[in-house]
Design a protein around this motif. Structure first.
Motif, mmCIF file in Angstrom:
data_model
loop_
_atom_site.group_PDB
_atom_site.id
_atom_site.type_symbol
_atom_site.label_atom_id
_atom_site.label_comp_id
_atom_site.label_asym_id
_atom_site.label_seq_id
_atom_site.Cartn_x
_atom_site.Cartn_y
_atom_site.Cartn_z
ATOM 1 N N HIS A 1 0.805 -1.221 0.000
ATOM 2 C CA HIS A 1 0.000 0.000 0.000
ATOM 3 C C HIS A 1 0.837 1.269 0.000
ATOM 4 N N ALA A 2 2.163 1.128 0.203
ATOM 5 C CA ALA A 2 3.008 2.309 0.360
ATOM 6 C C ALA A 2 3.965 2.546 -0.804
ATOM 7 N N VAL A 3 3.945 1.675 -1.799
ATOM 8 C CA VAL A 3 4.830 1.841 -2.955
ATOM 9 C C VAL A 3 4.012 1.735 -4.239
ATOM 10 N N ALA A 4 4.458 2.424 -5.279
ATOM 11 C CA ALA A 4 3.711 2.449 -6.536
ATOM 12 C C ALA A 4 3.564 1.057 -7.125
ATOM 13 N N THR B 1 5.382 7.399 6.468
ATOM 14 C CA THR B 1 5.647 8.830 6.350
ATOM 15 C C THR B 1 4.290 9.526 6.451
ATOM 16 N N PRO B 2 4.273 10.839 6.574
ATOM 17 C CA PRO B 2 2.982 11.551 6.633
ATOM 18 C C PRO B 2 2.117 11.350 5.397
ATOM 19 N N ARG B 3 2.712 10.893 4.299
ATOM 20 C CA ARG B 3 1.969 10.726 3.063
ATOM 21 C C ARG B 3 1.442 9.306 2.846
ATOM 22 N N THR B 4 1.782 8.379 3.713
ATOM 23 C CA THR B 4 1.342 7.000 3.544
ATOM 24 C C THR B 4 -0.171 6.874 3.684
ATOM 25 N N ILE B 5 -0.783 6.113 2.810
ATOM 26 C CA ILE B 5 -2.211 5.818 2.934
ATOM 27 C C ILE B 5 -2.427 5.022 4.217
ATOM 28 N N GLU C 1 5.788 7.855 0.096
ATOM 29 C CA GLU C 1 4.895 7.186 1.039
ATOM 30 C C GLU C 1 5.565 6.045 1.803
ATOM 31 N N TRP C 2 6.710 5.586 1.306
ATOM 32 C CA TRP C 2 7.458 4.506 1.975
ATOM 33 C C TRP C 2 8.752 5.055 2.535
ATOM 34 N N ARG C 3 9.512 5.735 1.697
ATOM 35 C CA ARG C 3 10.673 6.515 2.102
ATOM 36 C C ARG C 3 10.434 7.941 1.635
#
Length: 271
Positions: free
Chosen positions: A153-156, A181-185, A209-211
């Motif tokens: 869920h955190a990588v494209a 990270t703050p952008r992770t779903i 979203e992951w790094r």
């Protein structure tokens, strides 16, 4: 000096000293190999003699294999042989090797065009596993290891696969989302909304979203039957792989995914 950013991978901590293999596990693997090499079903005493293990150890291991579905017993003689479940695992491994072989040329071409790190991944549970990759030639680039995992869920490259899984799979993964990270779903609703957008546009994006400093772009790969279990993507530092650059490179990534799909026998059109 080359600097590598981790992309969908834990940071490296150097070599680890291997721990001694658990004896019970080691005995079980010895018995499993003996069964795999046997043409005919085997008795407990036969296996004990061949493996030089006690009959009680052999019986315990066989009970575990049978409970897990890897063993079939003859109802009259009680002799044991491996079930087709183990064969199914082998077929899955072969499919991954075939995917890697079919994708290699297209990975190389994508790496040359984009000059970013290229990944080939498959979905396993809630994670993706990197089964092949080509590092970017740039001094600052995203880095990962073949065989390593990342949360889907955190990588494209994970979201590109998740977008085409059943609602049951997505809901199960959506119950256990971790924020890196703050952008992770971090909610099922947000995940479902993004997966819907991915299905519409044909590719997935990761904006830190992951790094936090690594961005990515990926597109799904279809098997001959149209099922999606893999994806191809690129990753790079956010300073270079900007949202604008991602939009420009999207067509190239989608094209690579489509070419790999055709190489696997997919004859459909459209996404």
């Amino acid at each position: 000096m080359t600097r590598a950013l981790t992309s969908g991978m834990p940071f490296r901590f150097g070599s680890l000293v291997p721990r001694p293999m658990d004896r019970t596990l080691q005995d079980g693997l010895i018995i499993l190999e003996a069964l795999a090499k046997s043409v005919q079903p085997r008795s407990v005493s036969d296996l004990a003699e061949q493996t030089e293990l006690s009959e009680s150890h052999v019986q315990s291991a066989l009970d575990v294999f049978e409970h897990a579905g890897y063993l079939a017993r003859e109802p009259v003689t009680g002799r044991c042989g491996l079930s087709l479940k183990l064969w199914g695992l082998g077929v899955g491994l072969f499919a991954r090797l075939e995917l890697k072989r079919k994708a290699q040329r297209h990975l190389s071409e994508l790496a040359l065009r984009t000059r970013e790190t290229v990944h080939l991944s498959v979905l396993t549970g809630a994670d993706v596993i990197y089964i092949d990759k080509i590092d970017s030639p740039e001094p600052l680039h995203a880095s990962s290891d073949i065989g390593g995992k990342a949360p889907a869920h955190a990588v494209a490259i994970g979201k590109a696969i998740l977008a085409f899984q059943s609602s049951h799979v997505v809901e199960e993964i959506g119950r256990h989302l971790l924020a890196f990270t703050p952008r992770t779903i971090n909610s099922l609703d947000a995940l479902q909304h993004e997966l819907s957008a991915i299905r519409s546009q044909g590719y997935a994006v990761n904006l830190g979203e992951w790094r936090g400093t690594v961005y990515g772009l990926a597109a799904p790969i279809r098997r001959a039957d149209g099922m999606i279990e893999a994806a191809v993507g690129i990753s790079g530092p956010s300073t270079r792989l900007t949202p604008e650059m991602i939009t420009l490179m999207a067509e190239q990534v989608v094209e690579a995914a489509d070419e790999i799909s055709r190489g696997l026998g997919y004859a459909g059109t459209g996404r």
